[in-house]
Design an enzyme around this catalytic site. Sequence first.
Site, PDB file in Angstrom:
ATOM      1  CE  LYS A  13     -20.720  17.558 -11.985  1.00 43.99           C
ATOM      2  NZ  LYS A  13     -21.737  16.924 -13.669  1.00 43.99           N
ATOM      3  NE  ARG A  89     -21.723  21.235 -16.757  1.00 45.25           N
ATOM      4  CZ  ARG A  89     -22.808  20.964 -15.560  1.00 45.25           C
ATOM      5  NH1 ARG A  89     -22.381  22.014 -14.612  1.00 45.25           N
ATOM      6  NH2 ARG A  89     -23.227  20.043 -15.521  1.00 45.25           N
ATOM      7  NE  ARG A 128     -30.934  15.909 -10.272  1.00 53.23           N
ATOM      8  CZ  ARG A 128     -29.910  16.505 -10.738  1.00 53.23           C
ATOM      9  NH1 ARG A 128     -28.599  15.976 -10.394  1.00 53.23           N
ATOM     10  NH2 ARG A 128     -29.357  16.980 -12.542  1.00 53.23           N
ATOM     11  NE  ARG A 161     -31.443  20.487 -12.118  1.00 54.49           N
ATOM     12  CZ  ARG A 161     -30.233  20.396 -12.248  1.00 54.49           C
ATOM     13  NH1 ARG A 161     -29.265  20.039 -11.440  1.00 54.49           N
ATOM     14  NH2 ARG A 161     -29.036  20.375 -13.494  1.00 54.49           N
ATOM     15  NE  ARG A 172     -28.552  18.251 -17.462  1.00 57.53           N
ATOM     16  CZ  ARG A 172     -29.160  18.196 -16.769  1.00 57.53           C
ATOM     17  NH1 ARG A 172     -30.475  17.308 -16.844  1.00 57.53           N
ATOM     18  NH2 ARG A 172     -28.841  17.795 -15.454  1.00 57.53           N
TER      19      ARG A 172
END
Length: 217
Positions: A13, A89, A128, A161, A172
Amino acid sequence: MRLVLLGPPGAGKGTLAGSLKDSLTIEHISMGDILREEMKNNTALGKQAKMYIDRGELLPDEVVTKIIEQKLKKPISGQCGFLLDGFPRTVQQAKDLDAILRKIKNPLDYVLYLKATLPVIIQRLTGRRVCRNCGAVFHATNRPPKKPGICNECGGPLYQRADDNEETIRTRMDVYTHSTQPIIEYYESQDKLLPLDADKESEYLAVMLNEKFNENG
Ligand code: ADP
Ligand code: ZN
């Protein structure tokens, strides 16, 4: 153009938003980025957010909806619309967003639904790297920075992160399945949903979307 980006964690995203915001001159509003900024500045909201984010759980609807309402009430001049990334969400957040947009008489144009398969998601999340300074997103192998550990955009340091670890990723994904996925039907019934194959590179998706939006105005 008023857009929402919907999809599981790691679907890309933020990366897609980064490519679309300039070509469409729209404001990129990332709920995750807003909350991480609050955490960095150690504000009351940041401290509250950290408890949920570290566990991979969602913040209460009222808290995040209030943030979005304030953002949408004062649009940035020169920007023609917005791209919401990470909001809504839950179905409740989607309904509240509709109510806010009705008030300012600016309904959504499209909801871009990024569909990605699980192996791709895991590979993206574990590799990431994010710029601590400007939030730009890189990937250890898919999108490596020019200099290791350094942001191409601003020279800031890259970090991984804390919620991009295997256990939190699993939570998640569960949260996404139970709380977020029902939104798909909600937007489908409004005829706003635009499904995209997010296993593909975001550059490819960005080119395709630019063509589509520039054709239709
Ligand atoms: P990703 O899409 O990679 O999972 P984000 O950066 O969008 O990550 O969000 C990180 C975390 O911030 C979420 O796991 C959640 O704890 C919190 N968060 C972000 N957006 C929302 C939202 N709309 N409602 C509640 N919590 C949110
Ligand atoms: Zn940077």
